[in-house]
Design an enzyme around this catalytic site. Structure first.
Site, PDB file in Angstrom:
ATOM      1  N   ASP A   1       9.653   2.961   1.614  1.00 36.41           N
ATOM      2  CA  ASP A   1       8.458   3.714   1.962  1.00 36.41           C
ATOM      3  C   ASP A   1       8.261   3.609   3.473  1.00 36.41           C
ATOM      4  O   ASP A   1       7.694   2.644   3.983  1.00 36.41           O
ATOM      5  CB  ASP A   1       7.249   3.148   1.213  1.00 36.41           C
ATOM      6  CG  ASP A   1       5.962   3.903   1.524  1.00 36.41           C
ATOM      7  OD1 ASP A   1       5.926   4.647   2.528  1.00 36.41           O
ATOM      8  OD2 ASP A   1       4.984   3.740   0.771  1.00 36.41           O
TER       9      ASP A   1
ATOM     10  N   PHE B   1       0.865  -1.178   0.000  1.00 39.29           N
ATOM     11  CA  PHE B   1       0.000   0.000   0.000  1.00 39.29           C
ATOM     12  C   PHE B   1       0.902   1.228   0.000  1.00 39.29           C
ATOM     13  O   PHE B   1       1.565   1.533   0.993  1.00 39.29           O
ATOM     14  CB  PHE B   1      -0.932   0.053   1.203  1.00 39.29           C
ATOM     15  CG  PHE B   1      -1.848   1.258   1.136  1.00 39.29           C
ATOM     16  CD1 PHE B   1      -2.987   1.228   0.354  1.00 39.29           C
ATOM     17  CD2 PHE B   1      -1.538   2.425   1.802  1.00 39.29           C
ATOM     18  CE1 PHE B   1      -3.817   2.342   0.245  1.00 39.29           C
ATOM     19  CE2 PHE B   1      -2.354   3.536   1.703  1.00 39.29           C
ATOM     20  CZ  PHE B   1      -3.494   3.504   0.920  1.00 39.29           C
TER      21      PHE B   1
ATOM     22  N   LYS C   1       3.091  11.465   6.847  1.00 45.62           N
ATOM     23  CA  LYS C   1       2.285  11.255   8.040  1.00 45.62           C
ATOM     24  C   LYS C   1       2.876  11.948   9.265  1.00 45.62           C
ATOM     25  O   LYS C   1       2.637  13.123   9.487  1.00 45.62           O
ATOM     26  CB  LYS C   1       2.045   9.767   8.269  1.00 45.62           C
ATOM     27  CG  LYS C   1       1.218   9.127   7.145  1.00 45.62           C
ATOM     28  CD  LYS C   1       0.714   7.770   7.519  1.00 45.62           C
ATOM     29  CE  LYS C   1      -0.021   7.104   6.362  1.00 45.62           C
ATOM     30  NZ  LYS C   1      -1.260   7.778   5.986  1.00 45.62           N
TER      31      LYS C   1
END
Length: 402
Positions: free
Chosen positions: A226, A141, A255
């Site tokens: 990531d 994801f 984030k």
């Protein structure tokens, strides 16, 4: 109707149904706690998918944002501003790298990484134009843009968005042999999550990530990590790859970099790699804006103390020890994760992940389901041990475990 029902009905009527939120309407939050429109308090064990690593309304981050709001919030990259150089310098130092390309969202960072890897492949590695390949892992994801869903294996994320972007090869996560066999002279990068969050907090087999690093070095291929969810303290280290003693060619951050205050993301790499860009070849109006830089600089300062990494380690050990005691009793099948991050596979007979999340909501605990009967637990790193134990007690209650 109650205030909660009214707000939910209005949202259902006037917003696209691309999310299926739990039936709670948050009005305020502090630390690890949220309060709804009717004054009920809930323990947040999701932390905005790690965006709120430092808790809701962290005073240091709010003060940094307020101070910057009174000065300047946006210049665009048409001009320099007085927070930009410090942000880039300090983030590069935190990552032990040389250069930063700031963006806003995690997906933008991934898109930027894809463009960077391809441009590097053509200009530096010498791959024929239009032939660059990037290898990714199944069950990944990385975001929801059209390019990113083109290499997703999740039908919900991918279906009905074609035609899909070519140039990607998907191999099983954790399988070094498959990765090696997929590499060709036109491979420019391997893009991986050190821990797959959306897939259920999947930690790869021991030796896999060092093996990826060795293989990419051998084949002159970029290793892109990531760390948008796993990075910045979540796993007990600044970066999840540190647990394996691995340094990638490129970090993707987001984030928690914005502290849950503003969206901030970044690609961090070497001068050789990010130096492939020239003016006009890539950009963002809001990327690296003064407000984002001010908040992110405070995040970097907080991470430098090591306090949050230490809390994630100590409380994470406690979390996994307690969750581990639930395995084998008929309620919990498996627990995975690292630091203050866990994927918990509930026995399907007890309900789906959504149903378990709803039962926990009734007990004033907020978690999020993923894939069948799995729930994710990722509290803010500022949570107290007492509050964490209170949440775990509610989980045992919902699962009818003594």
């Amino acid at each position: 109707m109650s205030a909660t029902e009214t707000a939910i009905a209005s949202a259902e009527a006037h917003s696209a149904h691309n999310y299926h939120p739990l039936p709670v309407v948050v009005a305020s939050a502090e630390g690890a706690w949220m309060t709804d429109v009717e004054g009920r308090r809930y323990l947040d064990l999701l932390a905005g998918y790690s965006a709120l690593n430092f808790g809701h309304g962290n005073p240091r981050l709010i003060d940094a944002a307020k101070a910057q709001l009174e000065r300047v919030t946006l210049t665009s990259r048409a001009f320099h501003h007085d927070r930009f150089a410090d942000f880039c310098t300090q983030l590069a130092e935190l990552c032990s790298m040389e250069m930063v390309l700031p963006m806003n969202t995690g997906a933008e960072a991934v898109e930027t990484a894809v463009k960077t890897a391809r441009k590097w492949g053509y200009r530096v590695k010498g791959v024929p134009d239009g032939m660059a390949k990037i290898i990714v892992a199944s069950d990944n994801f990385h975001g929801r843009t059209t390019t990113i869903v083109s290499f997703s294996t999740d039908p919900e994320a991918r279906a009905d968005y074609g035609p899909y972007t070519p140039g990607f090869e998907i191999v099983p996560y954790g399988d070094l042999t498959a990765l090696r066999e997929a590499m060709t002279e036109n491979t420019v990068a391997v893009l991986l999550e050190p821990i797959q969050g959306e897939a259920g907090v999947l930690v790869p087999p021991a030796g896999y990530l060092p093996g990826v690093r060795e293989l990419t070095r051998e084949r002159n291929v970029l290793f892109i990590a990531d760390e948008i969810q796993s990075g910045l303290g979540r796993t007990g280290k600044t970066f999840a790859l540190e647990h394996e003693g691995v340094v990638p060619d490129m970090y993707l951050l987001g984030k928690a970099l914005g502290g849950g205050v503003v969206p901030v993301s970044a690609v961090v790499s070497s001068t050789e790699i990010l130096g492939v860009f020239r003016p006009g070849e890539h950009g963002s109006t809001f990327g690296g804006n003064p407000l984002a830089c001010a908040v992110a600089l405070e995040v970097i300062a907080m991470l430098r103390t090591g306090e949050f990494q230490e809390r994630a380690t100590e409380l994470g050990d406690h979390l996994h020890r307690e969750l581990g005691l639930l395995v084998g009793g008929g309620a919990v099948e498996t627990v995975r994760g690292r630091g203050l991050w866990a994927g918990v596979d509930i026995a399907p007979a007890l309900g789906t992940g959504r149903e378990i999340s709803e039962r926990l909501l009734a007990e004033r605990v907020l978690v999020k389901d993923t894939h069948g009967s799995t729930i994710r637990i990722a509290p803010p790193l500022v949570i107290s041990k007492e509050d964490l134990d209170w949440g775990l007690d509610r989980l045992r209650m919902v699962l009818s475990v003594p």
